[in-house]
Structures are given as C-alpha cells and as structure tokens.
Write a protein that holds these residues in place. Structure first.
Motif, PDB file in Angstrom:
ATOM      1  N   UNK A  58      -0.246  15.916 -11.559  1.00 55.61           N
ATOM      2  CA  UNK A  58      -0.496  14.532 -11.164  1.00 55.61           C
ATOM      3  C   UNK A  58       0.388  14.143  -9.978  1.00 55.61           C
ATOM      4  N   UNK A  59      -0.134  13.249  -9.173  1.00 52.00           N
ATOM      5  CA  UNK A  59       0.662  12.659  -8.098  1.00 52.00           C
ATOM      6  C   UNK A  59       1.015  11.231  -8.481  1.00 52.00           C
ATOM      7  N   UNK A  60       2.290  10.929  -8.438  1.00 47.69           N
ATOM      8  CA  UNK A  60       2.811   9.618  -8.834  1.00 47.69           C
ATOM      9  C   UNK A  60       3.536   8.993  -7.657  1.00 47.69           C
ATOM     10  N   UNK A  61       3.268   7.742  -7.418  1.00 51.74           N
ATOM     11  CA  UNK A  61       3.888   6.980  -6.340  1.00 51.74           C
ATOM     12  C   UNK A  61       4.739   5.876  -6.966  1.00 51.74           C
ATOM     13  N   UNK A  62       5.973   5.705  -6.482  1.00 52.43           N
ATOM     14  CA  UNK A  62       6.875   4.679  -7.018  1.00 52.43           C
ATOM     15  C   UNK A  62       7.490   3.903  -5.865  1.00 52.43           C
ATOM     16  N   UNK A  63       7.398   2.574  -5.903  1.00 47.77           N
ATOM     17  CA  UNK A  63       8.092   1.751  -4.916  1.00 47.77           C
ATOM     18  C   UNK A  63       9.417   1.281  -5.503  1.00 47.77           C
ATOM     19  N   UNK A 126      -0.300   6.350   2.410  1.00 45.44           N
ATOM     20  CA  UNK A 126      -1.154   7.356   3.055  1.00 45.44           C
ATOM     21  C   UNK A 126      -0.442   8.697   3.207  1.00 45.44           C
ATOM     22  N   UNK A 127       0.858   8.660   3.489  1.00 45.15           N
ATOM     23  CA  UNK A 127       1.617   9.898   3.644  1.00 45.15           C
ATOM     24  C   UNK A 127       1.714  10.654   2.334  1.00 45.15           C
ATOM     25  N   UNK A 128       1.997   9.937   1.252  1.00 46.00           N
ATOM     26  CA  UNK A 128       2.078  10.580  -0.069  1.00 46.00           C
ATOM     27  C   UNK A 128       0.733  11.200  -0.446  1.00 46.00           C
ATOM     28  N   UNK A 129      -0.350  10.464  -0.217  1.00 47.55           N
ATOM     29  CA  UNK A 129      -1.680  10.971  -0.555  1.00 47.55           C
ATOM     30  C   UNK A 129      -2.013  12.218   0.259  1.00 47.55           C
ATOM     31  N   UNK A 131       0.126  14.323   1.640  1.00 47.52           N
ATOM     32  CA  UNK A 131       1.033  15.421   1.303  1.00 47.52           C
ATOM     33  C   UNK A 131       0.664  16.082  -0.006  1.00 47.52           C
ATOM     34  N   UNK A 132       0.264  15.273  -0.988  1.00 45.47           N
ATOM     35  CA  UNK A 132       0.020  15.826  -2.321  1.00 45.47           C
ATOM     36  C   UNK A 132      -1.455  15.890  -2.704  1.00 45.47           C
ATOM     37  N   UNK A 133      -2.335  15.508  -1.793  1.00 44.04           N
ATOM     38  CA  UNK A 133      -3.752  15.701  -2.035  1.00 44.04           C
ATOM     39  C   UNK A 133      -4.432  14.670  -2.896  1.00 44.04           C
ATOM     40  N   UNK A 134      -3.855  13.499  -3.033  1.00 47.90           N
ATOM     41  CA  UNK A 134      -4.486  12.448  -3.817  1.00 47.90           C
ATOM     42  C   UNK A 134      -3.460  11.558  -4.467  1.00 47.90           C
ATOM     43  N   UNK A 135      -3.940  10.690  -5.348  1.00 46.66           N
ATOM     44  CA  UNK A 135      -3.067   9.765  -6.066  1.00 46.66           C
ATOM     45  C   UNK A 135      -3.624   9.546  -7.462  1.00 46.66           C
ATOM     46  N   UNK A 136      -2.741   9.617  -8.455  1.00 48.01           N
ATOM     47  CA  UNK A 136      -3.141   9.429  -9.851  1.00 48.01           C
ATOM     48  C   UNK A 136      -2.499   8.208 -10.499  1.00 48.01           C
ATOM     49  N   UNK A 137      -1.225   7.984 -10.196  1.00 49.95           N
ATOM     50  CA  UNK A 137      -0.476   6.907 -10.841  1.00 49.95           C
ATOM     51  C   UNK A 137       0.406   6.240  -9.795  1.00 49.95           C
ATOM     52  N   UNK A 167       6.148 -10.403  -5.260  1.00 48.28           N
ATOM     53  CA  UNK A 167       4.730 -10.739  -5.438  1.00 48.28           C
ATOM     54  C   UNK A 167       3.868 -10.153  -4.329  1.00 48.28           C
ATOM     55  N   UNK A 168       4.129 -10.548  -3.090  1.00 50.48           N
ATOM     56  CA  UNK A 168       3.293 -10.015  -2.020  1.00 50.48           C
ATOM     57  C   UNK A 168       3.473  -8.508  -1.898  1.00 50.48           C
ATOM     58  N   UNK A 169       4.679  -8.009  -2.184  1.00 51.29           N
ATOM     59  CA  UNK A 169       4.902  -6.568  -2.129  1.00 51.29           C
ATOM     60  C   UNK A 169       4.011  -5.807  -3.090  1.00 51.29           C
ATOM     61  N   UNK A 170       3.781  -6.379  -4.278  1.00 50.68           N
ATOM     62  CA  UNK A 170       2.874  -5.758  -5.248  1.00 50.68           C
ATOM     63  C   UNK A 170       1.437  -5.812  -4.732  1.00 50.68           C
ATOM     64  N   UNK A 171       1.030  -6.971  -4.208  1.00 48.45           N
ATOM     65  CA  UNK A 171      -0.311  -7.096  -3.642  1.00 48.45           C
ATOM     66  C   UNK A 171      -0.541  -6.075  -2.542  1.00 48.45           C
ATOM     67  N   UNK A 172       0.417  -5.966  -1.617  1.00 49.56           N
ATOM     68  CA  UNK A 172       0.256  -5.050  -0.491  1.00 49.56           C
ATOM     69  C   UNK A 172       0.153  -3.606  -0.985  1.00 49.56           C
ATOM     70  N   UNK A 173       1.006  -3.235  -1.943  1.00 53.44           N
ATOM     71  CA  UNK A 173       0.946  -1.878  -2.483  1.00 53.44           C
ATOM     72  C   UNK A 173      -0.413  -1.606  -3.126  1.00 53.44           C
ATOM     73  N   UNK A 174      -0.894  -2.543  -3.947  1.00 53.33           N
ATOM     74  CA  UNK A 174      -2.212  -2.380  -4.558  1.00 53.33           C
ATOM     75  C   UNK A 174      -3.303  -2.257  -3.497  1.00 53.33           C
ATOM     76  N   UNK A 175      -3.197  -3.051  -2.460  1.00 52.74           N
ATOM     77  CA  UNK A 175      -4.206  -3.059  -1.392  1.00 52.74           C
ATOM     78  C   UNK A 175      -4.423  -1.660  -0.825  1.00 52.74           C
ATOM     79  N   UNK A 176      -3.339  -0.912  -0.667  1.00 54.45           N
ATOM     80  CA  UNK A 176      -3.441   0.409  -0.066  1.00 54.45           C
ATOM     81  C   UNK A 176      -3.578   1.525  -1.099  1.00 54.45           C
ATOM     82  N   UNK A 177      -3.210   1.265  -2.346  1.00 58.70           N
ATOM     83  CA  UNK A 177      -3.353   2.275  -3.399  1.00 58.70           C
ATOM     84  C   UNK A 177      -4.779   2.338  -3.951  1.00 58.70           C
ATOM     85  N   UNK A 178      -5.397   1.183  -4.160  1.00 58.90           N
ATOM     86  CA  UNK A 178      -6.688   1.130  -4.852  1.00 58.90           C
ATOM     87  C   UNK A 178      -7.762   1.959  -4.167  1.00 58.90           C
ATOM     88  N   UNK A 179      -7.921   1.906  -2.838  1.00 61.31           N
ATOM     89  CA  UNK A 179      -8.956   2.754  -2.229  1.00 61.31           C
ATOM     90  C   UNK A 179      -8.771   4.240  -2.532  1.00 61.31           C
TER      91      UNK A 179
END
Length: 312
Positions: A58-63, A126-129, A131-137, A167-179
């Motif tokens: 799995x690929x996991x991203x953490x802010x 985008x860099x994490x995706x 580098x590791x070929x996708x995103x799971x969590x 708040x906005x930081x969570x929104x922005x992260x979701x904005x780019x993670x969800x696609x």
C-alpha cells in the motif's frame, strides 16, 4: 484496487515435492495449488497476508508528519509494510523521520510542503503518487494550535493561521488526493480531528472552530465518494502529549517542570486513565481505522480520548 495491491501476494507453495504432488492429485488438486477456502483460512483477520505487514503493497500519504501524531503514524504505517510519503515544514525533522524508517527497513519519502500553500500540497501528492505508483491511504494530519486566548482577544492573523492549516489545509489535501484515489478504484482518507469538536476549553475557540469544520468536510467527502470506493473518517484524539502542546508552555519552565505540568493536565483532564495519550496510541488508532476491518465506517468522527469526554 489496482492489480497487485489488493490480491494475495507471494503465495506459498505448501504442497511442494513429489509426495505432496501425489497427495494433492489424490485429493483432486494440482501440484502446488491451494483452494480458495485454504487461502481464506491463511489470511489474517485484519486483511494482511500471513508473515507480512497488513499494509504491505500500500501507498500511504501523511501530512504534518515531522512530529507528534503524524510522525508516529508515518513510522507505524511503514513498520506494517506501507510505502509512506509524508510532508511537513521542518526539513531537519522530516529527514530524521525518513532516516529512522529506512534504517528500520521501511520505505519512506519526505517532501517539504506547507498545507497552507495549495501548490506545495499538489506537488507533494503528485510526487508521492508518481514515485510509488498510486495512492491507497491518506492521513491528513497537519494542524496547529495557538496559546490559550479568549475568543475576543484572538488576533485575526492567528485565526487565519489556524483556519488555513487545520481546515483549508484538509480541504486542499483532499482536493488533490481524491482524483488519485478515484483513479485507483478507491481507498481511505483519514483526518485528524479533535475531541474539542464536542466539548472545548476556555481559550481554544479558534482551534475548536477549525476542527468542527473538519467534521463537515469529512461528512461531505464521504457521501460524495462512497460509490467510488473511498472511505473518509476523522480520528478525534483527546489530550495527547505532542509538541503541539508546547505553545502553552510557560516561559522559564524547565523540561522537568513542563513534564510535570503536562502530567497534571492529564490527571485533571482525563477522568478514566488520568493521563494524556501518546502519539503512538493515536497512530495505532489510525492504522485500525484505515484497515479493511473497518470497511463500512465512513463519514463519521471516531473519538479516541481515554475517557476525557465521558468525565465531562
């Protein structure tokens, strides 16, 4: 999920050798084959493969993973086999966490990114995706707190900083993670909320408001993405002993005095356990919420507070 991410990996040939092949043939099985029921018996209850971490592959991203809960979560996911991409503003701490994970045999990449800056978040995701070929969590954990201040005395600058980060930081992260999650067939978004969503303390108005807004983001993202296979859940810690608390440290306190003061915070504020949580305990909760065992959990906030709210 993508090929190679959700299916069994590295299955063992448990019927090796001529004698085993003959026995298998007598039972109506080809040499080296295993029935679906046998595979199911061998699979761990948490969804992982026997002998492997439950997040292997799995690929996991953490802010916000240079300290506190984010740091502990990055280390814990990596220890369970995940490829971890994480960000934070403090480069020296980020590199330290990256080294710790790699020295322990894990895979991790630190990238400097400030969740208040959308272009940096987009580049990070985008860099994490790539580098590791996708995103799971994704664990959207970055947050700040300001010193205790009555609401009418909070500066606009401090209010904006808390809101932009929490708040906005969570929104922005979701904005780019969800696609990316949609493109990969689904996944999990975790968000670090707070027990302050339910009961706050004097001087924490800006922080409480920001975390209540996060609960709304979780609900909206969950109902919009459920049919895309994406779960969205908030983890709400109670009082946790992280460096975030240092904004409340009285000037002149020695390390020993500050440690004693925090211990007293825990005794006074958490009726059940009489202590604050550790970052590792919150990381453990995050791993549980991200697991397949919580596959029908979405759109909610899960409180992990050691009985803090129960005593109010």
């Amino acid at each position: 999920m993508r090929d190679g991410k959700s299916g069994p990996v590295g299955r063992r040939n448990v019927l090796g050798g001529a004698a085993a092949a003959m026995a298998a043939a007598g039972a109506g099985l080809g040499a080296g084959a295993r029935t679906a029921s046998a595979r199911e018996r061998d699979r761990r209850p948490d969804g992982g493969e026997p002998g492997r971490g439950r997040y292997a592959g799995k690929t996991v991203l953490v802010t916000g993973a240079t300290s506190g809960i984010g740091r502990a979560a990055a280390i814990a996911f990596a220890a369970e086999g995940a490829r971890v991409g994480f960000c934070g503003r403090r480069v020296h701490l980020g590199r330290e966490v990256e080294r710790l994970i790699r020295r322990a045999g894990g895979e991790a990449t630190y990238l400097r990114a400030d969740v208040r800056r959308p272009e940096e978040v987009e580049r990070f995701v985008d860099t994490v995706v790539r580098r590791y070929g996708g995103l799971d969590i994704a664990l959207n954990n970055a947050g700040v707190q300001k010193p205790f201040t009555d609401l009418h005395e909070v500066s606009v600058a401090d209010w904006d900083d808390v809101t932009l980060t929490n708040t906005r930081g969570v929104f922005v992260a979701m904005k780019y993670e969800i696609p990316h999650l949609r493109a990969g067939g689904g996944g999990v978004i975790l968000v670090t909320g707070s027990s302050n969503q339910y009961a706050t303390r004097p001087g924490l108005g800006s922080y409480t408001a920001s975390k209540n807004s996060v609960a709304g983001l979780v609900q909206a993202a969950a109902i919009e993405n459920g049919t895309h296979g994406i779960r969205v859940v908030a983890l709400a810690p109670g009082m946790t002993d992280t460096p975030m608390l240092d904004v409340h440290r009285p000037p002149g306190d020695t390390d020993e005095q500050w440690a004693a003061r925090k211990a007293e915070f825990g005794r006074q504020g958490i009726d059940a356990f009489k202590r604050m949580a550790t970052p590792e305990e919150m990381a453990s909760a995050a791993l549980a919420l991200a697991s397949d065992g919580m596959g029908f959990q979405t759109g909610t906030t899960v409180v992990v507070d050691g009985g803090q709210l129960a005593g109010l």
